[in-house]
Design a protein around this motif. Structure first.
Motif, PDB file in Angstrom:
ATOM      1  N   LYS A 167       0.838  -1.193   0.000  1.00  0.00           N
ATOM      2  CA  LYS A 167       0.000   0.000   0.000  1.00  0.00           C
ATOM      3  C   LYS A 167       0.880   1.253   0.000  1.00  0.00           C
ATOM      4  N   ASP A 168       1.973   1.183   0.750  1.00  0.00           N
ATOM      5  CA  ASP A 168       2.872   2.336   0.836  1.00  0.00           C
ATOM      6  C   ASP A 168       3.656   2.514  -0.465  1.00  0.00           C
ATOM      7  N   THR A 169       4.020   1.404  -1.098  1.00  0.00           N
ATOM      8  CA  THR A 169       4.687   1.489  -2.400  1.00  0.00           C
ATOM      9  C   THR A 169       3.765   2.213  -3.376  1.00  0.00           C
ATOM     10  N   GLU A 170       2.484   1.835  -3.351  1.00  0.00           N
ATOM     11  CA  GLU A 170       1.509   2.479  -4.241  1.00  0.00           C
ATOM     12  C   GLU A 170       1.323   3.955  -3.880  1.00  0.00           C
ATOM     13  N   PHE A 171       1.329   4.249  -2.578  1.00  0.00           N
ATOM     14  CA  PHE A 171       1.189   5.654  -2.158  1.00  0.00           C
ATOM     15  C   PHE A 171       2.274   6.507  -2.807  1.00  0.00           C
ATOM     16  N   PHE A 172       3.529   6.052  -2.727  1.00  0.00           N
ATOM     17  CA  PHE A 172       4.622   6.865  -3.277  1.00  0.00           C
ATOM     18  C   PHE A 172       4.524   6.957  -4.800  1.00  0.00           C
ATOM     19  N   ARG A 173       4.058   5.881  -5.417  1.00  0.00           N
ATOM     20  CA  ARG A 173       3.912   5.908  -6.878  1.00  0.00           C
ATOM     21  C   ARG A 173       2.844   6.934  -7.270  1.00  0.00           C
ATOM     22  N   ARG A 174       1.672   6.859  -6.604  1.00  0.00           N
ATOM     23  CA  ARG A 174       0.586   7.790  -6.955  1.00  0.00           C
ATOM     24  C   ARG A 174       0.892   9.223  -6.531  1.00  0.00           C
ATOM     25  N   ALA A 175       1.658   9.366  -5.447  1.00  0.00           N
ATOM     26  CA  ALA A 175       1.985  10.713  -4.948  1.00  0.00           C
ATOM     27  C   ALA A 175       2.709  11.529  -6.017  1.00  0.00           C
ATOM     28  N   GLN A 176       3.522  10.851  -6.832  1.00  0.00           N
ATOM     29  CA  GLN A 176       4.315  11.573  -7.839  1.00  0.00           C
ATOM     30  C   GLN A 176       3.440  12.301  -8.850  1.00  0.00           C
ATOM     31  N   THR A 177       2.281  11.728  -9.165  1.00  0.00           N
ATOM     32  CA  THR A 177       1.416  12.407 -10.131  1.00  0.00           C
ATOM     33  C   THR A 177       0.210  13.079  -9.478  1.00  0.00           C
ATOM     34  N   GLU A 178      -0.236  12.548  -8.318  1.00  0.00           N
ATOM     35  CA  GLU A 178      -1.494  13.046  -7.747  1.00  0.00           C
ATOM     36  C   GLU A 178      -1.330  14.089  -6.650  1.00  0.00           C
ATOM     37  N   LEU A 179      -0.124  14.212  -6.094  1.00  0.00           N
ATOM     38  CA  LEU A 179       0.070  15.214  -5.037  1.00  0.00           C
ATOM     39  C   LEU A 179       0.844  16.395  -5.597  1.00  0.00           C
TER      40      LEU A 179
ATOM     41  N   ASP B 201      22.959  -3.581  -2.589  1.00  0.00           N
ATOM     42  CA  ASP B 201      22.376  -4.847  -3.053  1.00  0.00           C
ATOM     43  C   ASP B 201      21.112  -5.233  -2.285  1.00  0.00           C
ATOM     44  N   ASP B 202      20.730  -4.429  -1.298  1.00  0.00           N
ATOM     45  CA  ASP B 202      19.574  -4.792  -0.465  1.00  0.00           C
ATOM     46  C   ASP B 202      18.285  -4.305  -1.145  1.00  0.00           C
ATOM     47  N   PRO B 203      17.363  -5.220  -1.472  1.00  0.00           N
ATOM     48  CA  PRO B 203      16.149  -4.815  -2.207  1.00  0.00           C
ATOM     49  C   PRO B 203      15.283  -3.810  -1.447  1.00  0.00           C
ATOM     50  N   LEU B 204      15.289  -3.870  -0.103  1.00  0.00           N
ATOM     51  CA  LEU B 204      14.476  -2.908   0.644  1.00  0.00           C
ATOM     52  C   LEU B 204      15.085  -1.506   0.585  1.00  0.00           C
ATOM     53  N   VAL B 205      16.399  -1.447   0.543  1.00  0.00           N
ATOM     54  CA  VAL B 205      17.059  -0.147   0.386  1.00  0.00           C
ATOM     55  C   VAL B 205      16.772   0.388  -1.025  1.00  0.00           C
ATOM     56  N   ALA B 206      16.745  -0.530  -1.992  1.00  0.00           N
ATOM     57  CA  ALA B 206      16.451  -0.135  -3.377  1.00  0.00           C
ATOM     58  C   ALA B 206      15.054   0.483  -3.467  1.00  0.00           C
ATOM     59  N   ALA B 207      14.096  -0.091  -2.720  1.00  0.00           N
ATOM     60  CA  ALA B 207      12.724   0.446  -2.748  1.00  0.00           C
ATOM     61  C   ALA B 207      12.685   1.881  -2.230  1.00  0.00           C
ATOM     62  N   LEU B 208      13.512   2.177  -1.256  1.00  0.00           N
ATOM     63  CA  LEU B 208      13.584   3.554  -0.718  1.00  0.00           C
ATOM     64  C   LEU B 208      14.195   4.485  -1.762  1.00  0.00           C
ATOM     65  N   ARG B 209      15.265   3.982  -2.396  1.00  0.00           N
ATOM     66  CA  ARG B 209      15.988   4.778  -3.399  1.00  0.00           C
ATOM     67  C   ARG B 209      15.057   5.100  -4.566  1.00  0.00           C
ATOM     68  N   GLU B 210      14.211   4.121  -4.920  1.00  0.00           N
ATOM     69  CA  GLU B 210      13.361   4.286  -6.103  1.00  0.00           C
ATOM     70  C   GLU B 210      11.964   4.818  -5.783  1.00  0.00           C
ATOM     71  N   SER B 211      11.734   5.224  -4.533  1.00  0.00           N
ATOM     72  CA  SER B 211      10.392   5.669  -4.122  1.00  0.00           C
ATOM     73  C   SER B 211       9.997   7.001  -4.750  1.00  0.00           C
ATOM     74  N   GLY B 212      11.008   7.767  -5.221  1.00  0.00           N
ATOM     75  CA  GLY B 212      10.698   9.102  -5.739  1.00  0.00           C
ATOM     76  C   GLY B 212      10.644  10.161  -4.656  1.00  0.00           C
ATOM     77  N   ALA B 213      10.793   9.728  -3.379  1.00  0.00           N
ATOM     78  CA  ALA B 213      10.758  10.705  -2.277  1.00  0.00           C
ATOM     79  C   ALA B 213      12.111  11.399  -2.171  1.00  0.00           C
ATOM     80  N   PRO B 214      12.108  12.717  -1.999  1.00  0.00           N
ATOM     81  CA  PRO B 214      13.390  13.424  -1.883  1.00  0.00           C
ATOM     82  C   PRO B 214      14.116  13.135  -0.568  1.00  0.00           C
TER      83      PRO B 214
END
Ligand SMILES: [Zn+2]
Length: 524
Positions: free
Chosen positions: A54-66, A88-101
């Motif tokens: 749900k949080d992954t989706e929040f950050f994805r939608r936030a980029q266009t909807e907020l 190499d840690d996938p959870l760190v990658a999710a943070l990096r790719e979240s689009g959040a500054p």
């Protein structure tokens, strides 16, 4: 964007969402983020992308909807796992790719938690912090560190707790937030620990829970000791006793300590924003909440009323308008002429001396029978209008009403009401069915009047409270019914009292409809 000198950091969408019974959809989270941005907070922590879909989706939608005007989004997550590289840690990658500054990393700062919960060495924990912070920082994000269990950790091993802060700062973290994760601290001891941490590293932040009832006091004490980043949640949401109430913290710092944290006009919108967020969370607003509660500036005047009339500031700690709230006078059986006149003025009537005397007599007489006007502003205003005009002009006259409650052969309980009314020269007979007698009466009245008064379609009965009052001086017990109604513009409450619960309900209902028509502009 908000000023960077002092950070107002909201964690409603992550830590606040841990509150028992709170369940936010992605759309809810986006709506709350818009409200918080409207208040002017600097940072909105949106959740944990990668760990929670749900949080992954929040950050994805936030980029266009907020379209945030003040706030920056922060993604929350943990330092890398032991024994792997941050890159190499996938959870760190999710943070990096979240689009959040901004990324806020939670890290252990309590030696026993490192050993018992994380099950790694104190050195490896420091390496995890260093590696994860510097990786995300190098990749272009601003990194904050939440030092979990910091205060308990400092008691257990102060040198290690401070080493955690230093390590994060050296690796590029621009804030280290000291977390009272268990919420057990008191302001004086907390301030001493914050002082010890200030100067050892980056900017110091504070994150408090309210388990001692001191979350706001602790946050203020930390700011006094040198913290320049304060975390909290809208309306104090959070697990157990909640997090520091961000609204209270902001109002205190801005109005009592001279900080300029949010625009003045946004602060003046805080009461509305606090309530708008409760509409999204579906959590009943706390009427006693400091600054923004409905009762925060409500006075049961009695003795003080005449002085309040002369100078309201003698009885309130700030001008309620600064936070968008209002002073309210409660009309109670302690009411004297001065408080009735004040209440009249609040409703827009200047009362002559003899009118207010008569009104006080009527209020006292009705309150002795069990009526209460404190929670029934609309009934009081109708009574006031009656007194001013001599006799109330009615939108409709009641000839009679009847309710039947039946348990059918199928075991279903149904209610059916018939009302006979006179309005605009017509005699109207209408019926209504409902899940209870009051619901059936309500429907019958609307059925009868909606053709003549179409605005009634927008009036809704939203709450119904019943209380049995003990009889006094040999009289029987009576029932008091309070009804709250709403239309698009707001809410109002009315009261009825009788030995019979349906008659008491009818009185409150009849006034609710009358008042709804007055609000719609029918002067009667
Ligand atoms: Zn927390």
């Amino acid at each position: 964007m908000a000023d960077d000198r002092f950070h107002v950091y909201d964690t409603t969408l992550r830590d606040g969402a841990q509150q028992e019974g709170l369940n936010l959809t992605v759309a809810d989270k986006l709506a709350i983020a818009r409200h918080l941005d409207g208040l002017g907070v600097g940072f909105i922590e949106g959740g944990w992308p990668g760990a929670n879909p749900k949080d992954t989706e929040f950050f994805r939608r936030a980029q266009t909807e907020l379209d945030l005007k003040h706030a920056q989004l922060a993604a929350f997550g943990a330092t890398r796992r032991a024994g792997v590289k941050a890159a190499d840690d996938p959870l760190v990658a999710a943070l990096r790719e979240s689009g959040a500054p901004v990324v806020t990393l939670v890290a252990k700062s309590h030696d026993r938690h490192v050993q018992l919960a994380l099950r790694t060495t104190l050195e490896e924990n420091l390496a995890m912090i260093r590696d994860t912070v510097s990786h995300l920082h190098t990749e272009g994000q601003r990194v904050f560190l939440d030092a979990e269990h910091f205060f308990d950790g400092y008691k257990s091993n102060p040198a290690y707790a401070l080493e955690v802060l230093r390590t994060a700062a050296e690796a590029g973290a621009s804030v280290v937030a000291l977390c009272d994760t268990n919420g057990g601290m008191l302001p004086d001891e907390l301030a001493e620990v914050v002082q010890a941490a200030v100067g050892t590293s980056a900017r110091i932040g504070i994150h408090c829970h309210d388990d001692t009832g001191c979350a706001v006091a602790n946050s203020l004490a930390a700011v006094r000791a040198g913290a320049t980043h304060v975390q909290g949640c809208a309306n104090g949401y959070g697990e157990r006793s909640g997090n520091a109430n961000l609204f209270t913290v902001v109002a205190n710092l801005q109005l009592k300590r001279g900080f300029e944290l949010v625009p003045r006009e946004s602060l003046a919108d805080m009461t509305r924003i606090a309530h708008a967020i409760t509409e999204v969370t579906n959590v009943t607003p706390n009427s006693h909440a400091p600054y923004v509660g409905v009762s925060a500036f409500a006075h049961k005047a009695g003795l003080h009323a005449s002085a309040i009339k002369v100078d309201p500031n003698l009885y309130q700690h700030i001008d309620p308008a600064e936070v968008g709230n209002d002073m309210r006078m409660l009309v109670s059986d302690m009411a004297g002429r001065a408080s009735v006149e004040l209440k009249g003025r609040e409703l827009g009537y200047e009362l002559a001396a003899d009118t207010s005397r008569e009104l006080v007599t009527r209020v006292k007489e009705m309150e002795s029978k069990g009526y209460t006007f404190e929670a029934a502003d609309a009934s009081f205003e109708l009574l006031l209008r009656d007194t001013v005009a001599g006799e109330r002009r009615r939108h409709f006259q009641v000839e009679s009403w009847r309710v039947i409650v039946e348990r059918t052969r199928g075991g279903e309980v149904v209610s059916e009401a018939t009302v006979k009314l006179h309005a605009k020269g017509e005699r109207i007979v209408a019926t209504g069915e409902g899940n209870g007698p009051v619901n059936a009466l309500d429907r019958a009245v609307r059925q009868g009047l909606e053709r003549l008064y179409p605005e009634l379609a927008g009036v809704e009965l939203i709450d119904f409270k019943v209380r049995i009052l003990e009889g006094t001086h040999g009289t029987d017990a009576v029932t008091r019914v309070l009804i709250t109604s709403s239309d698009a513009a707001g809410e109002w409450s009315t009261v009825g009292v009788d030995e019979n619960i349906i008659e008491a309900s009818w009185q409150a209902l009849e006034q609710a409809v009358t008042y709804g028509l007055l609000r719609a502009g029918h002067t009667g």
